[in-house]
Write an enzyme that holds these catalytic residues in place. Sequence first.
Site, PDB file in Angstrom:
ATOM      1  N   ASP A  39     -10.817   2.495   3.959  1.00 42.80           N
ATOM      2  CA  ASP A  39     -11.169   1.088   3.752  1.00 42.80           C
ATOM      3  C   ASP A  39     -12.675   0.888   3.578  1.00 42.80           C
ATOM      4  O   ASP A  39     -13.110  -0.191   3.184  1.00 42.80           O
ATOM      5  CB  ASP A  39     -10.748   0.261   4.980  1.00 42.80           C
ATOM      6  CG  ASP A  39      -9.398  -0.413   4.795  1.00 42.80           C
ATOM      7  OD1 ASP A  39      -9.058  -0.756   3.651  1.00 42.80           O
ATOM      8  OD2 ASP A  39      -8.712  -0.611   5.814  1.00 42.80           O
ATOM      9  N   LYS A  59       0.841  -1.204   0.000  1.00 42.29           N
ATOM     10  CA  LYS A  59       0.000   0.000   0.000  1.00 42.29           C
ATOM     11  C   LYS A  59       0.883   1.264   0.000  1.00 42.29           C
ATOM     12  O   LYS A  59       0.604   2.228  -0.711  1.00 42.29           O
ATOM     13  CB  LYS A  59      -0.935  -0.001   1.226  1.00 42.29           C
ATOM     14  CG  LYS A  59      -2.049  -1.042   1.097  1.00 42.29           C
ATOM     15  CD  LYS A  59      -2.836  -1.267   2.382  1.00 42.29           C
ATOM     16  CE  LYS A  59      -3.797  -2.448   2.197  1.00 42.29           C
ATOM     17  NZ  LYS A  59      -4.596  -2.768   3.381  1.00 42.29           N
ATOM     18  N   GLN A  73      -4.648  -1.774   9.570  1.00 43.17           N
ATOM     19  CA  GLN A  73      -4.566  -3.098   8.943  1.00 43.17           C
ATOM     20  C   GLN A  73      -5.126  -4.161   9.891  1.00 43.17           C
ATOM     21  O   GLN A  73      -4.797  -4.190  11.083  1.00 43.17           O
ATOM     22  CB  GLN A  73      -3.101  -3.401   8.571  1.00 43.17           C
ATOM     23  CG  GLN A  73      -2.913  -4.663   7.759  1.00 43.17           C
ATOM     24  CD  GLN A  73      -3.526  -4.602   6.362  1.00 43.17           C
ATOM     25  OE1 GLN A  73      -3.669  -3.540   5.768  1.00 43.17           O
ATOM     26  NE2 GLN A  73      -3.906  -5.747   5.833  1.00 43.17           N
TER      27      GLN A  73
HETATM   28  N1  GUN Z   1      -6.827  -7.195   6.078  1.00 46.08           N
HETATM   29  C1  GUN Z   1      -7.099  -7.902   4.953  1.00 46.08           C
HETATM   30  N2  GUN Z   1      -7.596  -7.095   4.005  1.00 46.08           N
HETATM   31  C2  GUN Z   1      -7.631  -5.851   4.542  1.00 46.08           C
HETATM   32  C3  GUN Z   1      -8.043  -4.592   4.031  1.00 46.08           C
HETATM   33  O1  GUN Z   1      -8.496  -4.436   2.888  1.00 46.08           O
HETATM   34  N3  GUN Z   1      -7.913  -3.542   4.893  1.00 46.08           N
HETATM   35  C4  GUN Z   1      -7.433  -3.687   6.144  1.00 46.08           C
HETATM   36  N4  GUN Z   1      -7.371  -2.604   6.914  1.00 46.08           N
HETATM   37  N5  GUN Z   1      -7.057  -4.838   6.640  1.00 46.08           N
HETATM   38  C5  GUN Z   1      -7.157  -5.913   5.832  1.00 46.08           C
END
Ligand code: GUN
Length: 289
Positions: free
Chosen positions: A120, A53, A97
């Site tokens: 998100d 990211k 995350q």
């Molecule tokens: N864990 C797995 N996929 C994601 C996601 O898209 N965002 C976040 N914050 N955690 C995750």
Amino acid sequence: MYRIIDGKKVAAEIKQEIAAEVAKLRSEGKKIPHLAAILVGNNGSSETYVANKVKDCHEVGFKSSLIRYGVDVSETVLLDKIAELNNDSDVDGFIVQLPLPGHISENKVIEAIDPKKDADGFHPVNIGKMVIGLPGYIPATPYGIVELIKRYKIETSGKKCVVIGRSNIVGRPVSILLSQKGMDATVTVVHSRTKNIGELVSQADIIIAAIGSPAFITADMVKEGAVVFDVGTTRIVSPENKSGFKLVGDVDFENVAPGCSYITPVPGGVGPMTRVALLLNTLNAASRD
Ligand code: GUN
């Protein structure tokens, strides 16, 4: 003959569009979008996701910040940092995350995020807006799948869609998006307690597999000409790969692909679109007044 849905290629195109938008903002002396990410502990998959990211932000010209905590950070410290980011006018959007360690409530953390900065799209306000069709942030993987459907002009109206998995991040939101006006699919969600999963999946025109169980979808479950989206990304040890790992999907690709009309590979299908969807949400967050 089946066609590969090339998420890597589409994501690269969208990234170029975003980079052009950032260059324009820069030339006009406007604020550069800024995404922050909070990472707790050192779960291998989470490390990779967050590193990607940050790399994506760099590639399109966004500003990014990575805030790291040890696995034993308290919930209070985390909630205080979220409050700080909510109030930091330089940060347009941020993510925490997941998964978080067991002593921290994921629901409390998600609800602490300002919905306007919820890149998100996990906050109940954004989920609620999505359910009733109001503009807001859409979770990245469902957003990425919808973009692939649009860009590949896959017909969804009146089609039978079976979603395998009911997670808050993928299965549930994608099932809602596909049944909405405009997409107009007839959606069935199957999960671990569903009886006759194979029978239901075999009736689907569109299959979205999001369970995290390698090769769960086998050729006998897939109708001739179906469209298959494979969201699975299970990391398995693979000494031939540079990283020592490889990603495997929920679909037995080799045997399923020949009978499909379209299918996403793993890697290079849905994954890159998930990453680009977060960038789109961030760009959107930055363009709010
Ligand atoms: N864990 C797995 N996929 C994601 C996601 O898209 N965002 C976040 N914050 N955690 C995750």
